[in-house]
Design a protein around this motif. Structure first.
Motif, PDB file in Angstrom:
ATOM      1  N   ASN A  69      22.749  26.180   6.620  1.00  0.00           N
ATOM      2  CA  ASN A  69      22.097  27.455   6.359  1.00  0.00           C
ATOM      3  C   ASN A  69      23.043  28.371   5.591  1.00  0.00           C
ATOM      4  N   SER A  70      22.739  29.667   5.561  1.00  0.00           N
ATOM      5  CA  SER A  70      23.508  30.607   4.730  1.00  0.00           C
ATOM      6  C   SER A  70      24.868  30.958   5.316  1.00  0.00           C
ATOM      7  N   SER A  82      26.061  35.863   5.123  1.00  0.00           N
ATOM      8  CA  SER A  82      24.928  35.581   4.243  1.00  0.00           C
ATOM      9  C   SER A  82      25.054  36.245   2.888  1.00  0.00           C
ATOM     10  N   SER A  83      26.026  37.153   2.737  1.00  0.00           N
ATOM     11  CA  SER A  83      26.192  37.868   1.465  1.00  0.00           C
ATOM     12  C   SER A  83      27.185  37.193   0.520  1.00  0.00           C
ATOM     13  N   GLY A 130      27.135  34.116  -0.700  1.00  0.00           N
ATOM     14  CA  GLY A 130      26.581  33.114  -1.596  1.00  0.00           C
ATOM     15  C   GLY A 130      26.953  31.694  -1.249  1.00  0.00           C
ATOM     16  N   CYS A 131      27.624  31.492  -0.115  1.00  0.00           N
ATOM     17  CA  CYS A 131      28.071  30.162   0.304  1.00  0.00           C
ATOM     18  C   CYS A 131      27.304  29.725   1.540  1.00  0.00           C
ATOM     19  N   ASN A 132      26.968  28.430   1.596  1.00  0.00           N
ATOM     20  CA  ASN A 132      26.347  27.925   2.806  1.00  0.00           C
ATOM     21  C   ASN A 132      27.415  27.527   3.829  1.00  0.00           C
ATOM     22  N   THR A 133      26.965  27.047   4.971  1.00  0.00           N
ATOM     23  CA  THR A 133      27.916  26.701   6.035  1.00  0.00           C
ATOM     24  C   THR A 133      28.936  25.673   5.573  1.00  0.00           C
ATOM     25  N   GLU A 160      31.550  27.365   3.483  1.00  0.00           N
ATOM     26  CA  GLU A 160      32.382  28.269   4.278  1.00  0.00           C
ATOM     27  C   GLU A 160      33.400  27.495   5.111  1.00  0.00           C
ATOM     28  N   CYS A 183      29.021  29.727  -5.491  1.00  0.00           N
ATOM     29  CA  CYS A 183      29.964  29.187  -4.499  1.00  0.00           C
ATOM     30  C   CYS A 183      30.463  27.793  -4.892  1.00  0.00           C
ATOM     31  N   ASN A 200      25.237  24.601  12.671  1.00  0.00           N
ATOM     32  CA  ASN A 200      25.979  25.487  11.770  1.00  0.00           C
ATOM     33  C   ASN A 200      27.042  26.289  12.518  1.00  0.00           C
TER      34      ASN A 200
END
Length: 224
Positions: A63-64, A68-69, A71-74, A77, A93, A144
């Motif tokens: 997910n985000s 969430s701001s 621009g990278c998903n889990t 990150e 990202c 996540n």
């Protein structure tokens, strides 16, 4: 930005402290538990496993992410957090450069695309061990989970795929130096999410807990 350079280090230290946003949330937060591996293994409930109805899509990922701001998903990150040399984060990202160490096999990796993000307790194993009864939202949170450094780990694709959905009765990291850390992180994840173990899994965990890994410390924070 690198969120946590320390992530993945401290071979036997499993720091599982969720990020909380308010004093009220902090007051209600579960207290982190600290115990020796043998005692932690004794806290894992034993039941038969049942994979009836499992599909990977039952666990929404990636997910985000936590931010969430950004621009990278889990997945991205986790890669950013676990890098020992920071990658460049580009538009969308896209990660370029960077260095990681896959602790399962001790390999140094310089391409994010060569890494998998492994669920410490695989999704199918989690389903077998209690997640089949969870809500879709809880399964997404599990898939996540960045609230515990050990829940998701960047490792070589080769070792992740060798592991597949096996538990410690059937697979251990090929690097002997990684095995006590791995057992501790496995048990911490099971306790964090209230997952069970079957008889073979528990016996394998006891072999490590009562033998070569008896000094391993387990720290976990239960998810409520």
């Amino acid at each position: 930005m690198i969120k946590n350079f320390a992530r993945g280090f401290g071979a036997l230290s499993l720091a599982l402290v969720p990020l909380l946003s308010s004093p009220a949330a902090q007051a209600a937060a579960p207290v982190p538990e600290v115990t020796m591996l043998a005692d932690a293994v004794g806290l894992v409930k034993v039941t038969e496993e049942d994979r009836t109805g499992y599909t990977r899509s039952s666990f929404k990922h990636w997910n985000s992410g936590d931010d969430s701001s950004d621009g990278c998903n889990t997945r991205a990150e986790v890669l950013i957090a676990e890098a020992v040399v920071a990658p460049t984060v580009g538009a969308g990202c896209k990660l370029t450069g960077g260095t990681w160490v896959s602790y399962y096999d001790g390999q140094e990796v310089t391409s994010a695309g060569s890494l998998d993000i492994d669920h410490m307790v695989a999704l199918a194993e989690a389903w077998d061990s209690g997640a089949s009864a969870w809500s879709a939202a809880r399964r997404e949170a599990y898939a996540n989970d960045q609230g515990a450094d050990v829940s998701l780990v960047a490792v070589t694709a080769r070792t992740n795929r060798q592991k597949s959905d096996q538990d410690p009765a059937d697979w251990m990291p090929p690097s002997p130096e990684a095995q006590c850390r791995y057992v501790g992180e496995w048990v911490a994840t099971k306790l964090r999410w209230g997952l069970t173990a079957d008889d073979r899994e528990l016996e394998a965990l006891k072999v490590y807990a009562e033998g070569p890994c008896e000094d391993t410390i387990v720290r976990y924070t239960p998810v409520v």
